[in-house]
Design a protein around this motif. Sequence first.
Motif, short mmCIF file in Angstrom:
data_model
loop_
_atom_site.label_atom_id
_atom_site.label_comp_id
_atom_site.label_asym_id
_atom_site.label_seq_id
_atom_site.Cartn_x
_atom_site.Cartn_y
_atom_site.Cartn_z
N GLY A 189 0.83 -1.20 0.00
CA GLY A 189 0.00 0.00 0.00
C GLY A 189 0.86 1.25 0.00
O GLY A 189 2.09 1.18 0.04
N THR A 190 0.18 2.36 -0.09
CA THR A 190 0.91 3.63 -0.12
C THR A 190 0.39 4.56 0.96
O THR A 190 -0.73 4.41 1.43
CB THR A 190 0.74 4.34 -1.48
N ALA A 245 0.60 -1.26 10.49
CA ALA A 245 -0.80 -0.84 10.64
C ALA A 245 -1.01 0.61 10.16
O ALA A 245 -2.10 0.96 9.71
CB ALA A 245 -1.22 -0.97 12.11
N ILE A 246 0.02 1.44 10.27
CA ILE A 246 -0.09 2.83 9.81
C ILE A 246 -0.45 2.86 8.33
O ILE A 246 -1.27 3.66 7.88
CB ILE A 246 1.23 3.60 10.08
N VAL A 247 0.16 1.96 7.55
CA VAL A 247 -0.08 1.95 6.10
C VAL A 247 -1.34 1.17 5.75
O VAL A 247 -2.18 1.62 4.96
CB VAL A 247 1.13 1.33 5.36
N THR A 248 -1.49 -0.03 6.34
CA THR A 248 -2.55 -0.93 5.89
C THR A 248 -3.84 -0.84 6.70
O THR A 248 -4.90 -1.23 6.21
CB THR A 248 -2.06 -2.40 5.96
N GLY A 249 -3.73 -0.40 7.93
CA GLY A 249 -4.92 -0.38 8.80
C GLY A 249 -5.27 -1.76 9.32
O GLY A 249 -6.32 -1.95 9.94
N THR A 250 -4.41 -2.75 9.03
CA THR A 250 -4.64 -4.12 9.50
C THR A 250 -3.33 -4.71 10.03
O THR A 250 -2.28 -4.09 9.95
CB THR A 250 -5.13 -5.03 8.35
N VAL A 251 -3.45 -5.94 10.55
CA VAL A 251 -2.25 -6.67 10.97
C VAL A 251 -2.28 -8.03 10.26
O VAL A 251 -3.31 -8.69 10.25
CB VAL A 251 -2.24 -6.88 12.50
N SER A 252 -1.18 -8.41 9.63
CA SER A 252 -1.17 -9.69 8.90
C SER A 252 0.01 -10.54 9.34
O SER A 252 0.78 -10.17 10.23
CB SER A 252 -1.13 -9.43 7.40
N LEU A 253 0.16 -11.69 8.68
CA LEU A 253 1.19 -12.67 9.07
C LEU A 253 2.58 -12.05 9.10
O LEU A 253 3.36 -12.30 10.02
CB LEU A 253 1.15 -13.86 8.09
N GLU A 254 2.90 -11.26 8.08
CA GLU A 254 4.24 -10.66 8.00
C GLU A 254 4.51 -9.79 9.23
O GLU A 254 5.61 -9.83 9.81
CB GLU A 254 4.39 -9.83 6.72
N ALA A 255 3.50 -9.00 9.61
CA ALA A 255 3.66 -8.12 10.78
C ALA A 255 3.84 -8.95 12.05
O ALA A 255 4.66 -8.61 12.92
CB ALA A 255 2.45 -7.20 10.91
N VAL A 256 3.08 -10.05 12.15
CA VAL A 256 3.19 -10.91 13.33
C VAL A 256 4.58 -11.55 13.41
O VAL A 256 5.17 -11.66 14.48
CB VAL A 256 2.08 -12.00 13.30
#
Lengths: 311, 62
Positions: A44-45, A164-175
């Motif tokens: 995302g941007t 989360a700042i960019v995507t607004g979500t948390v995913s596997l990579e972030a975990v």
Amino acid sequence: MTDTSINKPETGDAQFSDFFALLKPRVMSLVVFTALVGLLVAPGTIHPFLAFCGILFVAIGAGASGALNMWWDADIDRIMRRTQKRPIPAGKVTSGDALAIGLALSGFSVVLLWLATNALAAGLLAFTIFFYAVVYSMWLKRSTPQNIVIGGAAGAFPPVIGWAIVTGTVSLEAVLMFAIIFMWTPPHFWALALFMKSDYDDAGVPMLTVTHGRRTTRNHILIYTLLLAPVAVGLGLTAIAGPIYLAIAIALNAWFIKGAIEIWRRDEAQAEFDHYKTEKAFFKFSLLYLFLHFGALLVTPALAPFGFGGW
Amino acid sequence: MAFSKDHELHERRFGRNLSLAVVLIGLVGIVFGLTVVKVTTGQPLEGFDHVARPHMIPEEGN
């Protein structure tokens, strides 16, 4: 005016640098780096100015939790040689001022991060501050030898917040980025505890070295280093990494495990003989370990034109 | 008429006050910058004139 009481320097008449030192700038630099990597590798941007503000507010929030930690731990900071020069034990800043700065900057950073980016990022920052100041500093640090294991979560959140700042979500990579820092923290701090032994003993902080002995600490360093390796290498198989990250991760983890085995094979007599040379080398390498893992994630997109980008 | 010499307290705190001023000016700049970015990159402001345009009204069944 004949009042002379304001003429003499008194406790609390601090310079700006003393207040800045309350924010633990060295910890803050690590937070900024890992949060920035989380932000830059996220899909995302985001407008560059919002990204800048996001990282700034995360840094301020981390600093606020550092100030709250110094306020709460002022009594033991006076005892430990490593922390005696901190602003409160040195008599430069009053503990009341530290509390006020910590609380004010906490609220400020969370609210502005929310306004600048999104509620999830702000919520994660608020939880991180709460976790470090309350869960780690107030509840765990003085009550359990697992203090830094659980407390390490606070230091592991910044890349997740950046994501989360960019995507607004948390995913596997972030975990997985969270998991790397979370699993890295115990061996990093236990190596420090091995060669800074008198500090924690004197302050009565129940580090593993004090409660379960140094043999057990060496065992734990090896166990956590072995558990860390699959997490760090596993991140290399996700979308944000590539062959360069994977190669670096394999090499770094092999070297880290080698260091942990060396620590595990040594006893106190050997360590005292060479002034904890192996433990100190392992501690220094642990800093490089974390920096290079996140650095490799950072350069992965830049290597795409050369065929070494992400998978 | 010459100004009287600054009190020692003011001299001692000058650096601290100056730094605080820089931080506050920086804060104003950040809030202003955030406002500009939010306004220029956000969705066009609609409904401010209390006129409902067709694309603003949810379709039936949604």
